[in-house]
Design a protein around this motif. Structure first.
Motif, PDB file in Angstrom:
ATOM      1  N   ASN A 183      48.398  52.514  35.473  1.00 24.21           N
ATOM      2  CA  ASN A 183      47.071  51.665  35.626  1.00 24.21           C
ATOM      3  C   ASN A 183      45.918  52.900  35.190  1.00 24.21           C
ATOM      4  N   ASN A 246      37.835  46.272  35.767  1.00 23.32           N
ATOM      5  CA  ASN A 246      38.601  46.254  36.993  1.00 23.32           C
ATOM      6  C   ASN A 246      37.557  44.630  38.307  1.00 23.32           C
ATOM      7  N   ALA A 248      37.147  42.548  40.273  1.00 22.80           N
ATOM      8  CA  ALA A 248      38.047  41.101  40.782  1.00 22.80           C
ATOM      9  C   ALA A 248      37.499  39.865  41.004  1.00 22.80           C
ATOM     10  N   ASP A 251      38.503  36.931  35.769  1.00 26.08           N
ATOM     11  CA  ASP A 251      39.688  36.193  35.876  1.00 26.08           C
ATOM     12  C   ASP A 251      40.631  36.995  35.137  1.00 26.08           C
ATOM     13  N   LYS A 252      41.445  37.938  35.472  1.00 26.57           N
ATOM     14  CA  LYS A 252      42.409  38.674  35.065  1.00 26.57           C
ATOM     15  C   LYS A 252      42.910  38.809  33.783  1.00 26.57           C
ATOM     16  N   THR A 253      43.275  37.536  33.474  1.00 26.36           N
ATOM     17  CA  THR A 253      43.333  37.029  32.080  1.00 26.36           C
ATOM     18  C   THR A 253      42.432  36.650  31.150  1.00 26.36           C
ATOM     19  N   THR A 256      41.968  40.888  30.609  1.00 22.72           N
ATOM     20  CA  THR A 256      42.570  41.664  29.877  1.00 22.72           C
ATOM     21  C   THR A 256      41.948  41.161  28.346  1.00 22.72           C
TER      22      THR A 256
END
Length: 332
Positions: A183, A246, A248, A251-253, A256
């Protein structure tokens, strides 16, 4: 505990309730309905009246959002049903934990318990610096001085149980280093961020056609305004501005994929729960990673908190299964 209102909401949606009592025979009189059980386990009965008492803040919020006729709104009714189940489960969890405190002899002796209750109560009261403001806050939150002290008492005892559950939880340096290595973006000297734009489509086929148009040189903002299903794109041309890696809220996808796109280029179609995205990396701002030794203890504390919470949750879930709780949904 610095705010009585927060205490009330915690009690309503996530934590615990006051001790349950038994119920009498159920009839259709209002009084008997209040005494009807919504859950039973062992010698404990949780009644509809007790559940309704803990639901009061939720009802207040629903009325504020949907009006006094919230019960006729399908969305409000769905939220109400969800909250009832969550509140009831937290009430059950509290009673089980308090029972375990007795079984494990973890309840402090009366003098120490009273001392801790009074200390926490006084800390809350001092935060208001005014007797009238404190009493007004109690009233607005649905507490009396006695019920607040009862709430504090339960949480002091529950704290002893959670401490006992987690007393053997440890995080070694190796686990900290593993987290650090996996991380890296969490430990940069300043938060890494990316200036990103996107076009949101409903299907992969639509996204592929948009990518072909962009590859042929069409202006990204122009195409976004024309075809993106995101309402804001009509004005911004799909430009989301700078976003921290980071963050939040995204959307994490999506993040990335955005981070993986080389600066100044456009991604292949990317699917998230919102649909299909074509993403443009306009600019990245990345910073050096702090040395492991400077962040090791912060990592350890965060991992300890996370692992302790998991241990507590897993243990209470097992206790609930062992208790063979019987639900009376028709009475809720």
């Amino acid at each position: 505990m610095k705010n009585v209102r927060k205490l009330m909401m915690a009690a309503a949606v996530a934590v615990f309730t006051i001790s349950a009592v038994g119920c009498n025979m159920v009839s259709k009189t209002p009084e008997a309905i209040k005494k009807s059980p919504v859950a039973k386990f062992g010698k404990v009965t949780i009644t509809k009246a007790q559940l309704d008492e803990k639901m009061a803040p939720v009802i207040t919020q629903l009325k504020a959002q949907y009006g006094d006729n919230y019960a006729t709104n399908d969305q409000a009714k769905q939220l109400l049903d969800q909250q009832k189940k969550q509140v009831l489960d937290s009430m059950i969890a509290q009673q089980i934990v308090l029972q375990k405190a007795q079984e494990k002899k973890l309840v402090p002796e009366q003098a120490k318990l009273t001392e801790e209750i009074n200390k926490q109560y006084d800390d809350i009261k001092k935060a208001y610096n005014d007797e009238t403001k404190f009493k007004d806050a109690l009233k607005q939150a649905g507490y009396t001085e006695e019920s607040l002290k009862a709430y504090i008492k339960d949480n002091v005892i529950i704290g002893k149980v959670t401490d006992d559950i987690t007393k053997d939880v440890k995080v070694d340096d190796a686990k900290c280093k593993e987290y650090y290595d996996q991380n890296q973006t969490e430990f940069t000297e300043k938060p890494n961020r990316i200036h990103v734009a996107h076009i949101l489509l409903k299907t992969e086929d639509e996204a592929k056609k948009v990518k072909e148009r962009l590859d042929k040189g069409e202006d990204f903002a122009k195409v976004a305004k024309e075809v993106s299903t995101e309402p804001a794109a009509k004005e911004s041309g799909g430009d989301l501005g700078f976003i921290e890696y980071n963050d939040a809220n995204y959307d994490k996808t999506f993040m990335t994929a955005a981070i993986a796109v080389p600066e100044g280029t456009i991604s292949q179609p990317v699917q998230t729960s919102f649909g299909w995205h074509v993403i443009k990396d306009i600019k990245k701002e990345e910073y050096p990673v702090k040395k492991f030794e400077t962040v090791k203890e912060d990592i350890r504390n965060n991992l300890l908190t996370s692992e302790k919470q998991k241990k507590v949750n897993d243990t209470i879930e097992q206790w609930k299964k062992d208790a063979n709780v019987k639900y009376y949904e028709k009475n809720m």
